[in-house]
Enzyme design. Structure first.
Site, PDB file in Angstrom:
ATOM      1  NE  ARG A  72      22.281  35.308  61.498  1.00  0.00           N
ATOM      2  CZ  ARG A  72      22.488  34.529  60.574  1.00  0.00           C
ATOM      3  NH1 ARG A  72      22.465  35.080  59.244  1.00  0.00           N
ATOM      4  NH2 ARG A  72      22.380  33.233  60.622  1.00  0.00           N
ATOM      5  CG  ASP A 131      28.022  31.782  61.187  1.00  0.00           C
ATOM      6  OD1 ASP A 131      27.193  31.908  60.509  1.00  0.00           O
ATOM      7  OD2 ASP A 131      28.311  32.431  62.410  1.00  0.00           O
ATOM      8  NE  ARG A 152      24.317  26.953  61.773  1.00  0.00           N
ATOM      9  CZ  ARG A 152      23.574  28.280  62.249  1.00  0.00           C
ATOM     10  NH1 ARG A 152      24.153  29.363  61.656  1.00  0.00           N
ATOM     11  NH2 ARG A 152      22.637  28.299  62.917  1.00  0.00           N
ATOM     12  CG  HIS A 209      42.404  23.067  63.366  1.00  0.00           C
ATOM     13  ND1 HIS A 209      41.979  23.116  64.591  1.00  0.00           N
ATOM     14  CD2 HIS A 209      42.941  21.739  63.273  1.00  0.00           C
ATOM     15  CE1 HIS A 209      42.196  22.025  65.284  1.00  0.00           C
ATOM     16  NE2 HIS A 209      42.854  21.065  64.455  1.00  0.00           N
ATOM     17  CG  HIS A 261      26.005  35.432  63.267  1.00  0.00           C
ATOM     18  ND1 HIS A 261      26.134  34.043  62.624  1.00  0.00           N
ATOM     19  CD2 HIS A 261      24.926  35.508  63.706  1.00  0.00           C
ATOM     20  CE1 HIS A 261      25.048  33.370  63.268  1.00  0.00           C
ATOM     21  NE2 HIS A 261      24.207  34.476  63.635  1.00  0.00           N
TER      22      HIS A 261
END
Ligand SMILES: NC(=O)C1=CN([C@@H]2O[C@H](COP(=O)(O)OP(=O)(O)OC[C@H]3O[C@@H](n4cnc5c(N)ncnc54)[C@H](O)[C@@H]3O)[C@@H](O)[C@H]2O)C=CC1
Ligand SMILES: CC(=O)C(=O)O
Length: 309
Positions: A85, A145, A148, A165, A172
């Site tokens: 990224r 994320d 996921r 939770h 990221h």
């Protein structure tokens, strides 16, 4: 609420579609440097509206964003297979210089919701360029994320992801930190829950989940060229928290005064999101290795952001 989306590619259009299906906006306006793409995406999304909630879906130039309360920024380039990224930064920083000027001409007070990667540094770029308060320039950060992580933990424990939770913290990206120490299933720690359902979280399980979260984008990009459904739903979730002043706890990225000794850095922590944007930040429990990893992530992001000053 009127929502603008700049960048009508995979991510922008998926966000528009998710918003239309959730009833998250009364009007959606798509803007792209390719007017033909924005028009086609708007028409396609509009055809889902009769199956969902009343909403106007339009496309046009930046002037059509007038009156938008929030504008999603999904313009720029995306990763190619194997690319990180962070390698997108200089190209997308150039795109944002034009995009933010266009948005602010039409909607100077609109909250900005940044999706373009590297999303944490792009959030800082957007904050500097816009001059808005920090809590109103929100990066989607690790919302994806975290989804996921919750999905994989729920799958391992045999419960709904909604009952897990747990948050991914920091960048990221490759240096992100899975918050195992603060993870809960129902009201108990995931470790305790795992023992009760006879599905212990061994070192091997932990390593598998960590890899699956951290490498998800690389795998999906290898398989289908890009990721869009998860982030589209995540962006719509953030918009809805703002629209309904939900004060929902979401892991999103904003420039934060201090994180593990690093000052003024954009990264994700669990934050309270309501009508005026990010209104509070939580400090999750961290074990010593998580605290060290979060500090390293913050230091890397800070250094990267300093490089574009
Ligand atoms: N934050 C997250 O969790 C995620 C972020 N992303 C990021 O979102 C961004 C968009 O990804 P995709 O939609 O897959 O790419 P895409 O290539 O499908 O869409 C990008 C769009 O931006 C437009 N664009 C480029 N320069 C522009 C400009 N100056 N003004 C207006 N529009 C412009 C392009 O015409 C294109 O339609 C990428 O940076 C990608 O890495 C992708 C998935 C998840
Ligand atoms: C592309 C990206 O950032 C993701 O799917 O996580």
């Amino acid at each position: 609420m009127k929502v603008g989306i700049v960048g009508a590619g995979m991510v922008g259009s998926a966000a528009g579609y998710a918003l239309a299906l959730r009833g998250g906006a009364s009007e959606i306006v798509l803007v792209d440097r390719s007017a033909a793409l924005a028009t086609a995406q708007a028409e396609d999304i509009a055809h889902a509206v009769p199956f969902a909630h009343p909403c106007q879906v339009r496309s046009g130039g930046y002037e059509r964003l007038e009156g938008a309360a929030i504008v999603i920024l999904a313009a720029g380039v995306a990763q190619k297979p194997g690319e990180s990224r962070l390698s997108l930064l200089s190209r997308n920083a150039e795109v944002f210089a034009q995009v933010i000027e266009g948005v602010q001409r039409a909607a100077p007070k609109a909250m900005l919701l940044v999706a373009s990667n590297p999303v944490d540094v792009m959030t800082e770029v957007a904050l500097r360029a816009s001059g808005l308060p920090a809590g109103q320039v929100i990066g989607s950060g690790t919302i994806l994320d975290t989804a996921r992580f919750r999905w994989l933990l729920g799958d391992h424990l045999g419960i709904a992801a909604q009952s897990v939770h747990a948050y991914v913290l920091g960048e990221h990206g490759d240096s992100e930190v899975l918050g195992w120490a603060s993870a809960r299933a129902g009201a108990i720690t995931v470790g305790e829950f795992a023992e009760q359902v006879h599905a212990p979280i061994t070192e091997e399980v932990r390593a598998r989940i960590d890899e699956a979260v951290r490498r998800a984008a690389y795998r999906i990009i290898e398989g289908k060229g890009a990721t869009w459904y998860g982030i589209g739903a995540g962006l719509a979730r953030i918009v809805q928290a703002v629209r309904d002043d939900q004060r929902a706890v979401l892991s999103v990225s904003v420039v934060t005064p201090e994180v593990e000794g690093v000052r003024d850095v954009a990264l994700s922590l669990p934050r309270v999101v309501g009508a005026s944007g990010v209104v509070a930040t939580l400090a999750p429990d961290l074990d010593p290795s998580e605290a060290a990893a979060l500090r390293a992530s913050a230091e890397m992001l800070k250094e990267t952001a300093l490089g574009i000053r």
